[in-house]
Design an enzyme around this catalytic site. Structure first.
Site, PDB file in Angstrom:
ATOM      1  N   LYS A   1       0.586   3.564  -2.717  1.00 15.58           N
ATOM      2  CA  LYS A   1      -0.609   4.820  -2.822  1.00 15.58           C
ATOM      3  C   LYS A   1       0.075   6.481  -2.531  1.00 15.58           C
ATOM      4  CE  LYS A   1      -4.425   2.069  -0.559  1.00 15.58           C
ATOM      5  NZ  LYS A   1      -3.813   0.906  -0.396  1.00 15.58           N
TER       6      LYS A   1
ATOM      7  N   SER B   1      -5.771   3.544   4.595  1.00 17.64           N
ATOM      8  CA  SER B   1      -5.310   2.583   3.508  1.00 17.64           C
ATOM      9  C   SER B   1      -6.365   2.163   2.789  1.00 17.64           C
ATOM     10  CB  SER B   1      -4.315   1.726   3.747  1.00 17.64           C
ATOM     11  OG  SER B   1      -3.257   1.703   2.751  1.00 17.64           O
TER      12      SER B   1
ATOM     13  N   SER C   1       0.802  -1.360   0.141  1.00 23.26           N
ATOM     14  CA  SER C   1       0.070   0.036   0.016  1.00 23.26           C
ATOM     15  C   SER C   1       0.787   1.213   0.169  1.00 23.26           C
ATOM     16  CB  SER C   1      -1.159  -0.111   1.297  1.00 23.26           C
ATOM     17  OG  SER C   1      -2.104  -0.883   1.065  1.00 23.26           O
TER      18      SER C   1
END
Length: 482
Positions: A82, A143, A79
């Site tokens: 991102k 997230s 993640s």
């Protein structure tokens, strides 16, 4: 002359061998640079099995590396992918395409993505207008995969494949030479069940990056869009406040003050975990006027969820090591300075990071004075700390060789050499006496243990006695022959 040199080489070799035989009297400690060792001293001990696969710490202002371990190891950051999506969203706002108050209306596809159990960590309701600022909070803290896709679609006008290409183009532009993006969120395209399907992109592809590249990305993000920290610096956030869609989330960044492993000064930035990437972490921390960026990759294994916490112990230990090992200070004052036997004039005071209790070194080239650092810069696109200088017009007078000899008479050099010989002789004599004392002590100790040893000295006492005598002879020889 040859016999003289051979004699001293033989003596030196013998003494070195004697020291090794007697148990390595001189030892060098490398604990300062050993992660597992300094983590214990920092109060954040790293357990075996949770050592990061890769890590790096850089100065957020200059890009100077203060710590690194396998910084170029290719890894799935999960993640943390991102962060690039957030970068491109901030860039789009800078270009005037939208702002933090712009809203995105949730579609049926968005709602369906939010209902996928493996991806879901927040709710999305059909037809609701979600402000960009709330989407940022959802991306940064819980997230959220669906919020990330919604933000990416806003940036790209719903061109999902175009956004992935934009991610890779930006990575190349920033100098992230070992990074490839296959999705906007860190989750494989195939996990979205056809609801997120960028055309022409491998649906099984995992994003790949390195600790160095992610540090470069974070460096540029903080330089250009420091407002990102307002979305990453709180242990608890509430989105869509005072609406029926309000949700509260606790951060996965347990190094934030107030969280489980709070570390003073930490104010961001992003965590990431996945079956192939383990547990990963980007941290930013500020103490005084100093801000550092840290990347930690590959802590533990997905099958052991303790890695979610252990990555922060590792991160805190590495941050603490960087803060305690280096200091940011004024290295040179504005005006006249002497560097490499050159008199130069600096336009301004020069500051930089150096290891504590060490002297900085500099390079002079093309009118720029640059700080030399042990580990260098995180990227060739990010220049080292430097300041403009001008060489002083005052030139040192070149004296004839005869004048130089008058200035430095031979007897002065002889006196200096003699003084050095006396010092060396004293050191050798002192060591010789010390070895003789050790020899006597070993002999006495063994005589107390065994009657036989009173007549037969041990090998250790013999070596000590022999070494002591040789050192005393060397001391005498230094005065006579050198």
């Amino acid at each position: 002359m040859f016999t003289h040199k051979l004699f001293w080489k033989t003596i030196t070799t013998f003494l070195l061998a004697a020291c090794i035989s007697l148990g390595n009297f001189v030892q060098i400690s490398y604990a300062e640079d050993d992660l597992m060792e300094f983590s214990k001293k920092s109060g954040y001990p790293i357990k075996e099995g949770y050592r990061p696969k890769a890590s790096i710490v850089i100065d957020a202002d200059s890009g100077q590396i203060l710590w690194e371990e396998q910084p170029d190891l290719s890894w799935n950051p999960a993640s943390i992918g991102k962060v690039m999506t957030m970068y491109l969203a901030f860039e789009a706002m800078e270009q005037g395409k939208f702002n933090l108050d712009t809203t995105v209306k949730a579609t049926e596809k968005d709602v369906s993505i939010s209902q996928i159990y493996a991806l879901s960590n927040n709710k999305i309701s059909l037809g609701v207008d979600y402000p960009v600022r709330d989407l940022f909070s959802m991306v940064a803290v819980p997230s959220s995969n669906v919020a990330t896709v919604m933000l990416a679609n806003l940036v790209s006008d719903n061109d999902e494949a175009g956004f992935i290409h934009k991610m890779n183009e930006k990575a190349a532009e920033l100098g992230m030479t070992n990074s490839t993006y296959y999705n906007s969120s860190g989750a494989q395209i195939s996990a979205f069940g056809g609801l997120y399907q960028p055309e022409g992109i491998d649906p099984e592809g995992d994003n790949k990056s390195t600790a160095r590249d992610l540090a470069i990305l974070t460096y540029n993000l903080l330089k250009k869009y420091p407002d990102v920290l307002q979305f990453t610096n709180k242990p608890v956030v509430t989105t869509m406040a005072d609406t029926p869609y309000e949700e509260t989330f606790e951060t996965y960044n347990y190094s934030l003050p107030g969280a489980k492993y709070g570390y003073e000064g930490v104010d961001g930035l992003k965590t990431g975990s996945s079956p192939t990437g383990g547990f990963n972490y980007i941290a930013t921390a500020k103490k005084g006027e100093t801000r550092l960026i840290e990347v930690v990759l590959g802590v533990g294994d997905w099958s052991d969820q303790e890695g979610e916490y252990e990555r922060h112990l590792a991160g805190n230990a590495i941050l603490d090591h960087a803060f305690s090992t280096y200091e940011y200070k004024k290295l040179l004052s504005k005006g006249l300075n002497t560097i490499d036997q050159k008199e130069i004039h600096l336009d301004k005071d020069f500051y930089g990071f150096v290891k504590k209790n060490s002297e900085p070194s500099f390079s002079l080239e093309n009118g720029q004075l640059t700080l030399n650092s042990e580990l260098g810069q995180v990227s060739p696109k990010i220049s080292a700390q430097s300041v403009n200088y001008q060489e002083s017009e005052k030139k040192a007078e070149k004296l004839p060789s005869s004048e130089v000899k008058k200035k430095q008479p031979l007897h002065t050099e002889v006196a200096k050499k003699s003084a050095r010989n006396y010092v060396l002789s004293s050191i050798l004599a002192g060591l010789g006496l010390l070895f003789l004392l050790f020899s006597k002590a070993f002999k006495k100790r063994n005589s107390d243990v065994s009657r036989r040893s009173r007549k037969t000295p041990t090998l250790t006492s013999r070596l000590l006695l022999t070494s002591g005598i040789l050192l005393l002879l060397s001391a005498v020889g230094t005065l006579i022959f050198l």
